[in-house]
Scaffold this active site. Structure first.
Site, PDB file in Angstrom:
ATOM      1  N   TYR A 145      23.881 -14.326 -16.067  1.00  0.00           N
ATOM      2  CA  TYR A 145      24.766 -14.780 -15.908  1.00  0.00           C
ATOM      3  C   TYR A 145      26.213 -14.735 -16.112  1.00  0.00           C
ATOM      4  CZ  TYR A 145      22.557 -16.975 -19.691  1.00  0.00           C
ATOM      5  OH  TYR A 145      21.932 -17.409 -20.596  1.00  0.00           O
ATOM      6  N   ALA A 149       0.795  -1.346  -0.047  1.00  0.00           N
ATOM      7  CA  ALA A 149       0.059  -0.095  -0.307  1.00  0.00           C
ATOM      8  C   ALA A 149       1.156   1.199   0.018  1.00  0.00           C
ATOM      9  CB  ALA A 149      -0.742   0.298   0.797  1.00  0.00           C
ATOM     10  N   CYS A 196      16.500 -38.914 -54.738  1.00  0.00           N
ATOM     11  CA  CYS A 196      15.060 -38.997 -54.493  1.00  0.00           C
ATOM     12  C   CYS A 196      14.274 -37.952 -53.695  1.00  0.00           C
ATOM     13  CB  CYS A 196      15.747 -39.618 -53.318  1.00  0.00           C
ATOM     14  SG  CYS A 196      13.933 -40.320 -51.374  1.00  0.00           S
ATOM     15  N   GLU A 247      26.742 -23.064 -11.425  1.00  0.00           N
ATOM     16  CA  GLU A 247      25.826 -22.711 -11.423  1.00  0.00           C
ATOM     17  C   GLU A 247      24.439 -23.265 -12.112  1.00  0.00           C
ATOM     18  OE1 GLU A 247      27.121 -19.398 -12.929  1.00  0.00           O
ATOM     19  OE2 GLU A 247      26.424 -19.843 -14.816  1.00  0.00           O
ATOM     20  N   LYS A 275      31.885 -23.530 -15.457  1.00  0.00           N
ATOM     21  CA  LYS A 275      31.947 -23.568 -15.977  1.00  0.00           C
ATOM     22  C   LYS A 275      33.388 -23.290 -15.554  1.00  0.00           C
ATOM     23  CE  LYS A 275      28.250 -20.299 -17.515  1.00  0.00           C
ATOM     24  NZ  LYS A 275      27.153 -18.579 -17.195  1.00  0.00           N
ATOM     25  N   ASP A 308      16.351 -22.737 -17.663  1.00  0.00           N
ATOM     26  CA  ASP A 308      15.227 -23.353 -18.529  1.00  0.00           C
ATOM     27  C   ASP A 308      14.506 -22.184 -19.067  1.00  0.00           C
ATOM     28  OD1 ASP A 308      14.549 -24.694 -21.079  1.00  0.00           O
ATOM     29  OD2 ASP A 308      13.367 -25.669 -19.404  1.00  0.00           O
ATOM     30  N   ASP A 322       2.340   1.787  -3.455  1.00  0.00           N
ATOM     31  CA  ASP A 322       1.086   2.414  -4.332  1.00  0.00           C
ATOM     32  C   ASP A 322       1.170   3.646  -4.212  1.00  0.00           C
ATOM     33  OD1 ASP A 322       0.599  -0.464  -5.758  1.00  0.00           O
ATOM     34  OD2 ASP A 322      -1.306  -1.216  -4.663  1.00  0.00           O
ATOM     35  N   SER A 355      26.627 -20.956 -27.588  1.00  0.00           N
ATOM     36  CA  SER A 355      25.250 -21.765 -26.778  1.00  0.00           C
ATOM     37  C   SER A 355      27.109 -23.268 -26.188  1.00  0.00           C
ATOM     38  CB  SER A 355      24.195 -23.553 -27.701  1.00  0.00           C
ATOM     39  OG  SER A 355      25.463 -22.982 -28.665  1.00  0.00           O
ATOM     40  N   LEU A 356      26.319 -24.191 -25.547  1.00  0.00           N
ATOM     41  CA  LEU A 356      26.603 -25.502 -24.686  1.00  0.00           C
ATOM     42  C   LEU A 356      27.452 -26.245 -24.875  1.00  0.00           C
ATOM     43  CD1 LEU A 356      25.533 -23.607 -20.770  1.00  0.00           C
ATOM     44  CD2 LEU A 356      27.900 -22.964 -21.679  1.00  0.00           C
ATOM     45  N   CYS A 386      13.678 -47.478 -50.525  1.00  0.00           N
ATOM     46  CA  CYS A 386      12.808 -46.176 -49.369  1.00  0.00           C
ATOM     47  C   CYS A 386      11.086 -46.376 -50.510  1.00  0.00           C
ATOM     48  CB  CYS A 386      13.844 -45.263 -50.744  1.00  0.00           C
ATOM     49  SG  CYS A 386      13.111 -43.474 -50.398  1.00  0.00           S
ATOM     50  N   LYS A 401      21.672 -24.049 -14.900  1.00  0.00           N
ATOM     51  CA  LYS A 401      21.188 -23.936 -15.995  1.00  0.00           C
ATOM     52  C   LYS A 401      19.586 -24.176 -16.583  1.00  0.00           C
ATOM     53  CE  LYS A 401      21.791 -25.691 -20.839  1.00  0.00           C
ATOM     54  NZ  LYS A 401      20.453 -25.221 -21.320  1.00  0.00           N
ATOM     55  N   LYS A 456      23.574 -31.847 -18.680  1.00  0.00           N
ATOM     56  CA  LYS A 456      22.219 -32.314 -18.171  1.00  0.00           C
ATOM     57  C   LYS A 456      21.672 -33.156 -17.616  1.00  0.00           C
ATOM     58  CE  LYS A 456      20.993 -29.451 -21.910  1.00  0.00           C
ATOM     59  NZ  LYS A 456      20.217 -29.128 -22.920  1.00  0.00           N
ATOM     60  N   CYS A 495      18.644 -44.083 -47.899  1.00  0.00           N
ATOM     61  CA  CYS A 495      18.735 -44.221 -49.539  1.00  0.00           C
ATOM     62  C   CYS A 495      19.650 -43.324 -50.605  1.00  0.00           C
ATOM     63  CB  CYS A 495      17.459 -43.317 -50.163  1.00  0.00           C
ATOM     64  SG  CYS A 495      17.051 -43.088 -51.150  1.00  0.00           S
ATOM     65  N   CYS A 526      10.763 -42.813 -53.485  1.00  0.00           N
ATOM     66  CA  CYS A 526      11.596 -43.415 -54.278  1.00  0.00           C
ATOM     67  C   CYS A 526      11.281 -44.695 -55.215  1.00  0.00           C
ATOM     68  CB  CYS A 526      13.139 -42.591 -55.043  1.00  0.00           C
ATOM     69  SG  CYS A 526      13.939 -43.387 -53.857  1.00  0.00           S
TER      70      CYS A 526
HETATM   71  S1  IVH Z   1      26.840 -19.466 -20.424  1.00  0.00           S
HETATM   72  C1  IVH Z   1      29.050 -18.728 -23.613  1.00  0.00           C
HETATM   73  N1  IVH Z   1      24.873 -20.047 -18.232  1.00  0.00           N
HETATM   74  O1  IVH Z   1      21.956 -22.292 -22.327  1.00  0.00           O
HETATM   75  C2  IVH Z   1      28.388 -19.345 -22.441  1.00  0.00           C
HETATM   76  N2  IVH Z   1      23.713 -20.161 -20.466  1.00  0.00           N
HETATM   77  O2  IVH Z   1      23.526 -23.690 -24.505  1.00  0.00           O
HETATM   78  C3  IVH Z   1      26.506 -18.525 -22.737  1.00  0.00           C
HETATM   79  N3  IVH Z   1      21.365 -21.096 -20.199  1.00  0.00           N
HETATM   80  O3  IVH Z   1      21.766 -20.151 -25.077  1.00  0.00           O
HETATM   81  C4  IVH Z   1      25.875 -20.245 -22.029  1.00  0.00           C
HETATM   82  N4  IVH Z   1      21.554 -20.786 -17.813  1.00  0.00           N
HETATM   83  O4  IVH Z   1      20.868 -19.658 -22.686  1.00  0.00           O
HETATM   84  C5  IVH Z   1      25.556 -20.581 -19.214  1.00  0.00           C
HETATM   85  N5  IVH Z   1      24.173 -20.385 -16.284  1.00  0.00           N
HETATM   86  C6  IVH Z   1      24.489 -20.397 -17.182  1.00  0.00           C
HETATM   87  C7  IVH Z   1      23.028 -20.485 -18.150  1.00  0.00           C
HETATM   88  C8  IVH Z   1      23.208 -20.907 -18.945  1.00  0.00           C
HETATM   89  C9  IVH Z   1      21.129 -20.910 -18.986  1.00  0.00           C
HETATM   90  C10 IVH Z   1      20.988 -21.004 -21.169  1.00  0.00           C
HETATM   91  C11 IVH Z   1      21.499 -20.239 -22.311  1.00  0.00           C
HETATM   92  C12 IVH Z   1      22.220 -21.163 -23.757  1.00  0.00           C
HETATM   93  C13 IVH Z   1      22.115 -22.065 -23.779  1.00  0.00           C
HETATM   94  C14 IVH Z   1      23.605 -22.915 -23.894  1.00  0.00           C
END
Ligand code: IVH
Length: 697
Positions: free
Chosen positions: A240, A34, A449, A116, A308, A120, A37, A82-83, A426, A118, A332, A444, A429
């Protein structure tokens, strides 16, 4: 009078920022909703009265209101990579081995890791200029994202100013960091599981649109053209990674320090992080497995744990392979599983001709997504697991996009199940299928094809290759079926008037498609090379190759040895490229592209100017220790700019060791081998004397 109102406005903004920081980041508000606000409304009223004082970083901007027609594109300061994945602890140990092999003994002794979650969610890139949020973007294709600043401004955990709250409030717990002049960070936007459930429930009650899972919900919420819709969504972020930092009071030297620094600025940094030395790797692996076991208790979804290498200097040195950093890996978790009935097995022909058996399933929910198709990989997979048509099967998404059948539940068989055999021909074809000796894949073998060609065309026109707008699987399928496309180059010889006669292809649409095809002729040749679908040649490899060869004509004459000399190109890739261009039909295909006006030659590299001398040509350097003014990557760039090469370890072939403070075993080794040791100053001296010698001559 206006002056004191401006002061009041600024005072209110400071207070509200602090309260938001306490609420959204520290999770410990010091005032009631409150009270908040009342102050918020006072600020809104003052800003309405004095539009001249409106400011992008006012807390009132979080309610959104900006309506975009579309999102502008924005180039990232560096590629958003990416990773690589690790499944199970063995993969983690193997990753550690690879990392250590690339580091010196001194570095190994100091090796530490940070782990740390990952998250989603979706990558977001946040820019701050002089302490103010200036731009927020999606990942896009990794190079170019979309500017979604207006939507990200509504995300309460993203500070619009850094430090997020003012020092005025002693409880804010900020270390009093000053704003850096430039900061770009990478993070993840997400929605908490509970917020997702609440939203979906409400939508379902009102018969509105629901989302499959929190990630899709977050994605949909981020990409609203009307930012007030985003504002109403419970989006959150974690940051991150620092991508760019300039003009800061402290320079983090490790990932751990980077996170602490971001936190001190009031940024949302996740607390589920931990640091381990290399000696404690075993404990780290256990810790990760424990975290996996309790991940359901976290308020947000995670699909793994990222490990990392802590030291930023080591990260720099380890570098990347293709699109993945060597210095990080994503562990994973095994995905959620479900049981359903396998109705049928169909086979799909891919662009390389490889056929994949796919399961047609009775629809079932797995990790919040309805699954009705799943991969069965290959013939052996089905045989080894004894998967039969009619079986109840276990299905998982295992953190991957494509769901897979894990095993049959044999206890549930009633005898009506049918054993499956790979068909001899196949289905598209009718040409015979062939499984080469020693390979698991069946192919194939018909180059023409149609199913295979459709997939190849789909790939050629896709975003990562020639990027032809309005052209996708449907068009590929139709044009192949109509006989308009018999090879890839036919895309540039399409009979547009005949297409106009097809159902659903009105003038405007055909014209746009034609313009898209026309425009793609100007794509850099690396994209053409990608689109050809040569085995092992994806976009990163294609770029490396075309950076070197510039013209496709030159590449066609390259040998395996030449290609394999390029950075990151191994013998397997080199072999594959040379084999491709050795085939006459492939060479003819490229001629046909050329005749259509498709670009086969890149922009020539700028000719070396008179003074871009290469005093270090053919010289090999190793860098060790801490240099007085340059970082190691600066030094590497400097040496390379003057024609030299930098390698990781000292050998008899090394010409110079560039040594700074705390140089260790490399220095001893260099001295033992009689390798010249130079300081940073001497390195500069070498270049200068080469330059002046050139001027005199
Ligand atoms: S580091 C060069 N740290 O995972 C390294 N990525 O497959 C850059 N993600 O597209 C990524 N949590 O969006 C990093 N603690 C974390 C993360 C993270 C989620 C995602 C990120 C990236 C995907 C990689």
């Amino acid at each position: 009078m206006a002056k004191s109102e401006l002061q009041r406005i600024e005072r209110l903004r400071d207070l509200l920022r602090t309260y938001q920081y306490e609420y959204y980041i520290l999770d410990s508000p010091s005032v009631s909703d409150a009270e908040f606000d009342v102050l918020f409304r006072e600020l809104q009223a003052l800003e309405t009265e004095h539009p001249e004082y409106l400011s992008d970083d006012s807390p009132t901007m979080r309610v959104g209101g900006f309506i975009a027609e579309r999102f502008e594109k924005t180039q990232h300061p560096m590629p958003m990579l990416s990773l690589g994945n690790a499944f199970g602890s063995e993969d983690l140990w193997a990753w550690r081995e690879r990392v250590k092999r690339l580091l010196s003994e001194e570095q190994q002794a100091e090796l530490a890791y940070v782990i740390e979650p990952k998250f989603d969610g979706l990558t977001v890139v946040l820019h701050y200029a002089d302490g103010r949020f200036s731009l927020g973007a999606t990942r896009g294709d990794g190079e170019v994202g979309e500017n979604i600043s207006a939507n990200l401004r509504t995300v309460n955990s993203i500070p619009l100013r850094i430090p997020h709250a003012q020092k005025a409030n002693p409880d804010a717990n900020l270390e009093g960091s000053e704003a850096p002049s430039r900061l770009i960070v990478r993070g993840e936007a997400y929605v908490d599981k509970a917020d997702f459930e609440t939203f979906n429930q409400k939508q379902a009650d009102q018969e509105g649109r629901t989302y499959a899972n929190p990630r899709n919900f977050a994605a949909g919420s981020l990409r609203q053209l009307d930012s007030s819709i985003s504002a109403g969504r419970p989006l959150k972020t974690w940051v991150y990674q620092i991508l760019i930092l300039e003009g800061a009071t402290t320079e983090p030297t490790s990932h751990w320090e980077s996170l602490a620094y971001l936190k001190s600025l009031g940024m949302p940094v996740c607390d589920e992080i931990a640091q381990f030395t290399d000696e404690d790797f075993e404990q780290m692996v256990e810790y990760i497995e424990d975290l996996g076991a309790k991940r359901d208790k976290l308020p947000y979804e995670i699909d793994g744990i990222v490990v990392k290498v802590d030291s930023l200097a080591m990260q720099d040195e380890l570098g990347f392979t293709g699109k993945d950093p060597r210095w990080a890996v994503a562990y994973k978790f095994a995905g959620e599983e479900a049981i359903t009935k396998l109705l049928e097995i169909v086979i799909n022909v891919g662009r390389t001709g490889a056929v994949t058996p796919n399961a047609v399933l009775e629809p079932v929910q797995v990790s919040g997504v309805t699954v009705q198709n799943a991969t069965l990989h290959n013939e052996d997979y089905i045989k080894e697991l004894d998967i039969r048509i009619g079986d109840q099967v276990v299905v998982t998404r295992a953190g991957e996009v494509i769901p897979k059948v894990v095993r049959p539940v044999t206890e549930l068989r009633d005898g009506s199940e049918i054993v499956w055999e790979m068909p001899p021909a196949c289905p598209n074809c009718s040409q015979p299928l062939n499984r080469p000796e020693g390979e698991v894949a069946t192919y194939c073998i018909n180059n023409a094809c149609p199913a295979r060609l459709v997939r190849l065309v789909e790939y050629f026109v896709s975003r990562g290759a020639m990027d032809i707008e309005g052209f996708g699987f449907k068009q590929a399928e139709l044009f192949v079926e109509e006989g308009f496309i018999k090879d890839l180059a036919d895309i540039y010889y399409l009979p547009w008037d005949e297409i106009l006669a097809l159902e659903g292809y009105k003038e405007k649409r055909v014209e746009n498609l034609r313009l898209g095809v026309e425009a793609s002729k100007e794509q850099p040749p690396s994209r053409l090379l990608t689109g050809l679908g040569i085995r092992f040649v994806g976009s990163t490899v294609a770029e490396t190759i075309m950076d070197h060869y510039v013209s496709v004509g030159d590449l066609m004459e390259a040998t395996v040895e030449e290609l394999a000399e390029l950075e990151a190109i191994g013998p397997k890739i080199a072999q594959s490229v040379v084999e491709f261009f050795a085939l006459a039909p492939n060479r003819e295909l490229l001629e046909k592209f050329g005749a259509a006006g498709v670009r086969l030659k890149g922009d020539p590299k700028p000719a070396p100017s008179e003074h871009s001398l290469q005093p270090f040509a053919e010289k090999t350097f190793v860098i060790t220790g801490t240099l007085p003014s340059m970082s190691r990557s600066d030094a590497k760039a400097f040496i390379e700019a003057h024609g030299g090469k930098v390698t990781g370890s000292v050998s008899a072939k090394t010409d110079y060791l560039l040594a700074g403070e705390k140089a260790g075993s490399k220095l001893t080794k260099a001295e033992g081998l009689g390798v010249a040791v130079v300081s940073e100053d001497e390195l500069n001296g070498l270049v200068e004397s080469a330059l002046s010698a050139d001027l005199e001559s």
